[in-house]
Design an enzyme around this catalytic site. Structure first.
Site, PDB file in Angstrom:
ATOM      1  CG  ASP A  75      -0.195   0.129   2.536  1.00 33.22           C
ATOM      2  OD1 ASP A  75       0.802  -0.599   2.716  1.00 33.22           O
ATOM      3  OD2 ASP A  75      -0.605   0.937   3.402  1.00 33.22           O
ATOM      4  CD  GLU A 166       4.308   0.601   6.939  1.00 35.22           C
ATOM      5  OE1 GLU A 166       5.160   0.918   7.778  1.00 35.22           O
ATOM      6  OE2 GLU A 166       3.881   1.396   6.067  1.00 35.22           O
TER       7      GLU A 166
END
Length: 395
Positions: A75, A166
């Site tokens: 991400d 994350e």
């Protein structure tokens, strides 16, 4: 596929995470990128490849000896758009670099001049680039491709995992230790080439809610309790110099992230950070004392404070595993890279994993200006990090 081609392929997927989402992963495009990476790992020849229902991608490259884990996240930060990224490669001549909608200037980023003459991958000034952490993903996959293409190179077994979310603090929420056959690992999620990180902030999130009393302003004297003003007073009681804009290195802070309200109710969200555990706990105490003081002044129940610890400094768990740091330093030196031990003013997946029994310091990716339209990465740094990882795993 070389490292630059692979990185550019990955940044073509928009994968901003979304802290308001309750799904895992928080955004569907992370699943799309993860599926593509899983297929790529299978095609390269890794074994035991899986993208699980939560979006985590696992794979294994057999070798000799004890397995080493390599982890990166798919991400990108929700702080800046990561959709429709238009990367381009430029040779930086020095001075101000025109991105398109913005500029990259050594006045703002003095370290930029260290890259004069190098090929940089930059944005068009409207989005982030995604080197945090698609550079880490690309470097790990390129390492695996190299080792599979060169069976004569003896290396440790490599367990890989690419995680979602994350950037919103959920990267290890559903990490499966039983699916990861390594007892030690590195995240490849740092910044400038050469950085090695085994210290990070202790962190907490705080929400302050204020209940006011709204009365017509014409008859409000000695009666009205304007929640917005009371919240402003609360904010003013915290140390003005202990904010991110006034701190660096090991200095902690209180960071006001968001605030809203009117006369009847108001709310603010904070993050609290400090590398030192005692100072971190003292910050939380001060926050609570401030809320208690305001309740004494304006009446019980006027202020409600809720604090939740987010993660802790992984140094506490890595002091018995300093050989991981020394091995990383040696791998960098062998690649002609000067290692730099730095403390993270933030965190990585490795911090939480270290507390869950998987010692996991963090290595550089080579990218700079993360979470920004000014993000860039030198191609040389991408290439050097593949070499560093190769030195780290070869026997």
């Amino acid at each position: 596929m070389n490292i630059t081609e692979r990185f550019l392929k990955y940044v073509g997927y928009g994968t901003n995470s979304d802290e308001k989402s309750e799904t895992c992963p928080s955004t569907p495009n992370q699943l799309v990128l993860g599926a593509a990476i899983a297929e790529e790992l299978k095609a390269l020849g890794l074994t035991d490849v899986e993208q699980d229902a939560d979006g985590y991608v696992y794979g294994y490259l057999p070798g000799e000896g004890e397995a080493l884990g390599l982890i990166a996240h798919m991400d990108t930060s929700p702080a800046v758009s990561g959709d429709h990224i238009k990367p381009r490669i430029v040779t930086y001549p020095g001075g101000v670099l025109e991105l398109g909608a913005s500029t990259l200037s050594p006045t703002d980023y003095p370290f930029l001049e260290e890259y004069i003459g190098q090929e940089l991958i930059v944005t068009d000034g409207t989005t982030l680039l995604g080197a945090d952490d698609k550079a880490g993903v690309a470097e790990i996959v390129t390492l695996c491709e190299y080792l599979l293409a060169h069976p004569e190179v003896k290396h440790r077994p490599i367990a890989v995992c690419f995680t979602p979310d994350e950037e919103i603090g959920r990267g290890t929420d559903r990490f499966r230790m039983d699916r990861f056959p390594a007892k030690e690992a590195y995240t490849v999620d740092g910044g400038e080439l050469g950085e090695i990180e085994y210290e990070n902030f202790n962190a907490a999130a705080a929400t302050v809610k204020v209940r006011g009393l709204n009365i017509h302003p014409g008859s409000a004297k000695n009666k009205m309790k304007n929640a917005a003003l009371l919240l402003a007073e609360f904010i003013g009681l915290l140390p003005a110099a202990e904010t991110p804009a006034h701190t660096e290195g090991y200095e902690g802070f209180f960071h006001l992230c968001e605030m809203s309200g009117d006369e009847s109710s108001a709310e603010a969200t904070y993050i609290i950070r400090d590398h030192d555990r005692e100072k971190f706990e003292a910050r939380k105490v001060l926050m609570q004392q401030t809320a208690d003081f305001m309740n004494q002044k304006y009446g019980a129940g006027t202020f409600t404070l809720h604090m939740t610890d987010s993660y802790y400094n992984m140094k506490e768990k890595l002091t018995d595993h300093m050989y991981l740091i020394h091995n990383a330093e040696a791998a960098m030196q062998k690649a002609g890279v000067t290692p730099k031990i730095v403390a993270i003013r933030g965190s990585t997946d490795g911090a939480r994993l270290s507390y869950e029994g998987l010692p996991c310091p963090n290595l550089s990716t080579g990218g700079l200006n993360f979470h920004s339209i000014h993000e860039f990465i030198p191609i040389r740094s991408l290439e050097k990090m593949v070499e560093v990882l190769r030195n780290l795993v070869t026997l």
